[in-house]
Design a protein around this motif. Structure first.
Motif, PDB file in Angstrom:
ATOM      1  N   VAL A   1      11.683   6.382 -10.697  1.00  0.00           N
ATOM      2  CA  VAL A   1      10.243   6.082 -10.753  1.00  0.00           C
ATOM      3  C   VAL A   1      10.012   4.622 -11.131  1.00  0.00           C
ATOM      4  O   VAL A   1       9.204   3.920 -10.508  1.00  0.00           O
ATOM      5  N   GLY A   2      10.736   4.143 -12.130  1.00  0.00           N
ATOM      6  CA  GLY A   2      10.629   2.738 -12.518  1.00  0.00           C
ATOM      7  C   GLY A   2      11.039   1.806 -11.391  1.00  0.00           C
ATOM      8  O   GLY A   2      10.406   0.775 -11.156  1.00  0.00           O
ATOM      9  N   GLY A   3      12.078   2.176 -10.667  1.00  0.00           N
ATOM     10  CA  GLY A   3      12.526   1.372  -9.539  1.00  0.00           C
ATOM     11  C   GLY A   3      11.502   1.325  -8.419  1.00  0.00           C
ATOM     12  O   GLY A   3      11.284   0.274  -7.806  1.00  0.00           O
ATOM     13  N   ILE A   4      10.858   2.449  -8.161  1.00  0.00           N
ATOM     14  CA  ILE A   4       9.820   2.483  -7.127  1.00  0.00           C
ATOM     15  C   ILE A   4       8.627   1.632  -7.541  1.00  0.00           C
ATOM     16  O   ILE A   4       8.115   0.835  -6.752  1.00  0.00           O
ATOM     17  N   LEU A   5       8.211   1.767  -8.796  1.00  0.00           N
ATOM     18  CA  LEU A   5       7.041   1.016  -9.262  1.00  0.00           C
ATOM     19  C   LEU A   5       7.318  -0.476  -9.390  1.00  0.00           C
ATOM     20  O   LEU A   5       6.588  -1.308  -8.857  1.00  0.00           O
ATOM     21  N   ALA A   6       8.361  -0.832 -10.114  1.00  0.00           N
ATOM     22  CA  ALA A   6       8.636  -2.252 -10.373  1.00  0.00           C
ATOM     23  C   ALA A   6       9.511  -2.872  -9.300  1.00  0.00           C
ATOM     24  O   ALA A   6       9.303  -4.009  -8.893  1.00  0.00           O
ATOM     25  N   GLY A   7      10.499  -2.134  -8.846  1.00  0.00           N
ATOM     26  CA  GLY A   7      11.456  -2.691  -7.907  1.00  0.00           C
ATOM     27  C   GLY A   7      10.972  -2.704  -6.472  1.00  0.00           C
ATOM     28  O   GLY A   7      11.482  -3.453  -5.655  1.00  0.00           O
ATOM     29  N   PHE A   8       9.982  -1.884  -6.158  1.00  0.00           N
ATOM     30  CA  PHE A   8       9.481  -1.878  -4.790  1.00  0.00           C
ATOM     31  C   PHE A   8       8.006  -2.256  -4.718  1.00  0.00           C
ATOM     32  O   PHE A   8       7.656  -3.284  -4.127  1.00  0.00           O
ATOM     33  N   VAL A   9       7.138  -1.462  -5.303  1.00  0.00           N
ATOM     34  CA  VAL A   9       5.695  -1.703  -5.188  1.00  0.00           C
ATOM     35  C   VAL A   9       5.314  -3.063  -5.776  1.00  0.00           C
ATOM     36  O   VAL A   9       4.667  -3.882  -5.113  1.00  0.00           O
ATOM     37  N   ALA A  10       5.732  -3.316  -7.015  1.00  0.00           N
ATOM     38  CA  ALA A  10       5.391  -4.593  -7.647  1.00  0.00           C
ATOM     39  C   ALA A  10       6.033  -5.759  -6.908  1.00  0.00           C
ATOM     40  O   ALA A  10       5.415  -6.818  -6.742  1.00  0.00           O
TER      41      ALA A  10
END
Length: 94
Positions: free
Chosen positions: A72-81
């Motif tokens: 979830v952190g990777g999707i939020l920070a690593g992709f979306v952000a």
């Protein structure tokens, strides 16, 4: 002293990376494509690092809850952000 040196090296790398990324985003490069390329390169580098440092077996020992939270952190920070950042970097000043 080592922690301070590592922090300085990290800050320098984080300072240089946006300049390189801004140059890479010039022209017709779509930010979504750029994030995908970056993510693939990061994944390959991380996998090789696990192999080189003999940490690959530890992947099977990570608790499922931790795996989910990291994903979830990777999707939020690593992709979306990162995608939003690349759109801003492509369209604005670095």
């Amino acid at each position: 002293m080592t922690s301070y040196l590592l922090a300085i090296i990290t800050a320098l790398l984080w300072g240089v990376a946006p300049v390189i990324e801004k140059i890479g985003l010039k022209g017709a490069m779509n930010p979504l494509v750029a994030v995908t390329i970056r993510s693939i390169a990061l994944s390959i580098t991380a996998l090789f690092s696990l192999i080189i440092f003999k940490r690959l077996p530890e992947l099977s020992q990570v608790p499922l809850r931790s795996v989910i939270l990291i994903i979830v952190g990777g999707i939020l920070a690593g992709f979306v952000a990162q995608w939003i950042y690349y759109v801003a970097l492509k369209n604005g000043e670095a």
